[in-house]
Motif scaffolding. Structure first.
Motif, mmCIF file in Angstrom:
data_model
loop_
_atom_site.group_PDB
_atom_site.id
_atom_site.type_symbol
_atom_site.label_atom_id
_atom_site.label_comp_id
_atom_site.label_asym_id
_atom_site.label_seq_id
_atom_site.Cartn_x
_atom_site.Cartn_y
_atom_site.Cartn_z
ATOM 1 N N LEU A 124 -16.297 -56.674 40.252
ATOM 2 C CA LEU A 124 -14.910 -57.028 40.007
ATOM 3 C C LEU A 124 -14.062 -56.768 41.242
ATOM 4 O O LEU A 124 -14.311 -55.810 41.998
ATOM 5 N N PRO A 125 -13.032 -57.589 41.461
ATOM 6 C CA PRO A 125 -12.126 -57.340 42.592
ATOM 7 C C PRO A 125 -11.250 -56.125 42.313
ATOM 8 O O PRO A 125 -10.995 -55.769 41.163
ATOM 9 N N ASP A 126 -10.779 -55.485 43.366
ATOM 10 C CA ASP A 126 -9.925 -54.307 43.232
ATOM 11 C C ASP A 126 -8.473 -54.762 43.142
ATOM 12 O O ASP A 126 -7.731 -54.708 44.126
ATOM 13 N N ASP A 127 -8.090 -55.228 41.954
ATOM 14 C CA ASP A 127 -6.725 -55.690 41.714
ATOM 15 C C ASP A 127 -6.165 -54.964 40.506
ATOM 16 O O ASP A 127 -6.776 -54.967 39.420
ATOM 17 N N GLU A 128 -4.997 -54.357 40.639
ATOM 18 C CA GLU A 128 -4.415 -53.580 39.554
ATOM 19 C C GLU A 128 -4.073 -54.422 38.333
ATOM 20 O O GLU A 128 -4.125 -53.940 37.210
ATOM 21 N N ASP A 129 -3.679 -55.674 38.575
ATOM 22 C CA ASP A 129 -3.238 -56.513 37.451
ATOM 23 C C ASP A 129 -4.307 -57.509 37.011
ATOM 24 O O ASP A 129 -4.001 -58.519 36.379
ATOM 25 N N LEU A 130 -5.571 -57.221 37.299
ATOM 26 C CA LEU A 130 -6.647 -58.098 36.841
ATOM 27 C C LEU A 130 -6.660 -58.149 35.313
ATOM 28 O O LEU A 130 -6.536 -57.112 34.643
ATOM 29 N N LEU A 131 -6.810 -59.349 34.739
ATOM 30 C CA LEU A 131 -6.790 -59.514 33.283
ATOM 31 C C LEU A 131 -8.167 -59.876 32.724
ATOM 32 O O LEU A 131 -8.644 -59.253 31.775
ATOM 33 N N TYR A 132 -8.814 -60.890 33.297
ATOM 34 C CA TYR A 132 -10.133 -61.287 32.821
ATOM 35 C C TYR A 132 -10.850 -62.111 33.874
ATOM 36 O O TYR A 132 -10.258 -62.497 34.907
ATOM 37 N N VAL A 133 -12.116 -62.378 33.621
ATOM 38 C CA VAL A 133 -12.935 -63.241 34.466
ATOM 39 C C VAL A 133 -13.446 -64.378 33.602
ATOM 40 O O VAL A 133 -13.813 -64.172 32.435
ATOM 41 N N LYS A 134 -13.438 -65.578 34.142
ATOM 42 C CA LYS A 134 -13.929 -66.726 33.379
ATOM 43 C C LYS A 134 -14.940 -67.516 34.191
ATOM 44 O O LYS A 134 -14.950 -67.486 35.431
ATOM 45 N N ALA A 135 -15.805 -68.213 33.455
ATOM 46 C CA ALA A 135 -16.758 -69.146 34.058
ATOM 47 C C ALA A 135 -16.377 -70.546 33.590
ATOM 48 O O ALA A 135 -16.134 -70.771 32.403
#
Length: 383
Positions: free
Chosen positions: A47-58
């Protein structure tokens, strides 16, 4: 006020949820690894180091449509599924933040393994049966599938759907009944809930003669050792009165310490039994209480009034199988449908003709010391 409410409902939609607070996209995922599985693939990543990450999609193409699979920021993998072949496909993995900004996509190639629908289709068999044809298949991973039976239509000169069975049981069966003993051409295939299909298998089969034994000829032939019977509104003749559901049928007497328990029925005619259909007590009793779970069906041509089992031949060892396999009190629609329509227990055509049948109950769904059933139907050749 009503007019204003209608205008608001039909006009431009108000945004729902948190609105974007920035326009800075998250960094992309890294180190994406592909594990090909049946009908799809499992993708793992950093996962990227982002504070506001919400989700990952394909994002991927499947059967001509653009599809998405999503997973939260608390997981480092997601699954791409629903493919019906083993070709290669491109998948884009994208990180999304709370402002709905999307990262640059990371493209990977997947090559699904043989899909479940194909493997189930390879196990699918169709064979002639009493009064029709019976399909059987293996579904070890309990996939939600449909099995479609086809029959050639002489006037249309093509195969048309005859019956569809929806199932997720490990060892599935489905029978089409009510056919004449005329040779016919049939087909069968499996379909999953994404629309993928197995190859159609074709057969030329001749249904075996079968009819429903006339319940009006049935009689209570209770023998010493049978019961004990509950009586009253739950006496044995209620088990073949043509009515089933919640409050109509037969019940043995509980609390007596007598187990196993049995009942004896005079069918009024000598015949070759093909199957016995048991209808459960429904409502809150479905797949629980005194409904039959393990039992035996015995038969004889001439009744021994002493009640001895020596003159009887065991025709069937029967186990009631709940389609979903869920615990007591938890029923799917498939469970309820089977209980309502009745559960068939098949008899070998090698068994002798009988006039009398004796049902010995070994275990109920609740494991109590009495049993209930609301209807019993007998099929076979009574000519």
């Amino acid at each position: 006020m009503i007019a204003v409410g209608v205008w608001n409902a039909c006009g431009e939609e108000e945004p729902i949820g948190q609105q974007p607070v920035d326009q800075v996209p998250p960094k992309p995922v890294t180190d994406v690894k592909v594990q090909n599985v049946a009908g799809g693939a499992i993708l793992t990543y950093m996962l990227p180091d982002d504070e506001d990450l919400l989700y990952v999609k394909a994002v991927y193409e499947r059967n001509g449509e653009t599809c998405e699979s999503r997973t939260s920021l608390y997981k480092d993998s997601l699954k791409v599924e629903g493919y019906g072949d083993t070709q290669t496909y491109n998948v884009k993995v994208i990180a999304v933040d709370r402002s709905r900004n999307e990262s640059s996509p990371v493209s990977v190639t997947i090559q699904p393994l043989e899909p479940e629908v194909t493997m189930i289709g390879e196990s699918l068999m169709l064979q002639a049966d009493f009064g029709g044809v019976t399909a059987s298949w293996d579904n070890v991973n309990r996939e939600e599938i449909s099995v479609i039976i086809l029959q050639e239509n002489d006037s249309l000169m093509e195969y048309v759907p005859l019956e569809t069975f929806y199932s997720s049981v490990i060892e599935g069966t489905g029978s089409v009944r009510g056919m004449d003993t005329i040779p016919g051409k049939f087909g069968a295939y499996v379909q999953d809930h994404w629309g993928n299909r197995s190859e159609v298998k074709y057969y030329e089969l001749t249904p075996i003669f079968e009819t429903l034994f006339d319940r009006l000829r049935f009689r209570d032939a209770s023998l010493p050792g049978d019961g004990p019977h509950y009586g009253g509104g739950w006496s044995l003749p209620n088990a073949w009165d043509g009515v089933w559901g919640v409050d109509q049928g037969y019940s043995s007497q509980g609390g007596t310490g007598v187990w196993p328990q049995s009942v004896t029925i005079d069918m009024g005619v000598l015949g070759q039994i093909s199957r016995v259909r048991i209808h459960q007590r429904m409502g809150n009793y479905t797949w629980t209480e005194g409904n039959l779970r393990l039992f035996e069906v015995w038969g004889c041509e001439t009744l021994d009034p002493t009640g001895s089992w020596d003159s009887w031949t065991k025709l069937m060892d029967c186990e009631s199988m709940k389609p979903s396999g869920l615990p007591l009190g938890e029923n799917t629609n498939e469970d309820v449908d089977m209980a309502r329509d009745g559960e068939d227990f098949l008899c070998s055509p090698q068994n002798p003709k009988v006039r009398y049948i004796r049902v010995k109950v070994l275990r109920t769904w609740a494991g109590g010391d009495n049993f209930q059933l609301t209807e019993i139907e007998v099929f076979g050749d009574n000519r």
